[in-house]
Write an enzyme that holds these catalytic residues in place. Structure first.
Site, PDB file in Angstrom:
ATOM      1  N   PRO A 138       0.697  -1.194   0.025  1.00  9.82           N
ATOM      2  CA  PRO A 138       0.007  -0.091   0.197  1.00  9.82           C
ATOM      3  C   PRO A 138       0.529   1.357   0.050  1.00  9.82           C
ATOM      4  CG  PRO A 138       0.069  -0.949   1.951  1.00  9.82           C
ATOM      5  CD  PRO A 138       0.736  -2.049   1.256  1.00  9.82           C
ATOM      6  N   CYS A 139       1.499   1.451  -0.998  1.00  8.75           N
ATOM      7  CA  CYS A 139       2.359   2.607  -1.155  1.00  8.75           C
ATOM      8  C   CYS A 139       1.243   3.958  -1.256  1.00  8.75           C
ATOM      9  CB  CYS A 139       2.900   2.604  -2.533  1.00  8.75           C
ATOM     10  SG  CYS A 139       2.292   2.406  -4.059  1.00  8.75           S
ATOM     11  N   HIS A 140       0.261   3.898  -1.230  1.00 10.54           N
ATOM     12  CA  HIS A 140      -0.647   5.232  -1.188  1.00 10.54           C
ATOM     13  C   HIS A 140      -0.658   5.505   0.362  1.00 10.54           C
ATOM     14  CE1 HIS A 140      -3.335   1.571  -0.464  1.00 10.54           C
ATOM     15  NE2 HIS A 140      -4.039   2.446   0.194  1.00 10.54           N
TER      16      HIS A 140
END
Length: 190
Positions: A138-140
């Site tokens: 989950p880079c967001h």
């Protein structure tokens, strides 16, 4: 390189794609402007991938991605990712990013600190910009210093990042003093 298969699937944010090998999920494609553009981008990223019916383990990953993007709490840590072609530093960044629960965030600097050197914050940002597994990694959920959004290399850029964080109920910069106030004041009795 092992054989790659893929499928497209519908989510609350549009048609996504997932690519897998016998080692695990090799990539996730967030939606483009339409289904054909999503398919084309996925095939540029994973040349030679063949469209196929996903095996049960990939079907479970898809179901959980769909649920998460629909606002349901889901933990995607059960999804095995194929990191055979991922640089060691990036792999370490992705391992830390996968520990961030939905609705929470870390900064690039905090991930760098967990890697042992806060000065690696830019390198962390570059690694996340190369993330082939968005949503699963989950880079967001990773922000710039001070709760600023930072970058996002997926289609839609920052707008997509903010949309994903909103779906998950994240609050940039953390909770505020006013988060739990009622939307209207109670009526006084006469």
């Amino acid at each position: 390189m092992s054989e790659l298969d893929f499928t497209l699937f519908e989510t609350a944010i549009g048609r996504c794609g997932i690519v897998w090998s016998e080692r695990g999920v090799a990539g996730v494609q967030l939606p483009e402007r339409d289904e054909q553009a999503t398919r084309n981008r996925l095939l540029r990223r994973f040349a030679g991938a063949r469209e196929a019916v996903p095996p049960d383990v990939v079907r479970r990953a898809i179901d959980d991605i769909v649920a998460l993007l629909g606002g349901a709490p889901r933990d995607l840590n059960h999804v095995t990712i194929d990191t055979a072609d991922v640089a060691d530093f990036n792999r370490r960044v992705y391992t830390i990013a996968r520990t961030i629960p939905a609705g929470a965030t870390l900064s690039y600097g905090e991930i760098a600190e967990r890697l042992g050197d806060r000065n690696l914050a830019r390198d962390v940002g570059q690694a996340l910009g190369q993330n082939p597994f968005p949503i699963i990694v989950p880079c967001h959920r990773v922000l710039a210093a001070g709760g600023k959004t930072g970058g996002f290399s997926a289609p839609g850029g920052i707008a997509t990042k903010l949309r994903l964080l909103t779906i998950e109920g994240a609050q940039l910069g953390g909770p505020t003093l006013f988060d739990r106030l009622p939307l209207s004041a109670p009526r006084r009795r006469a």
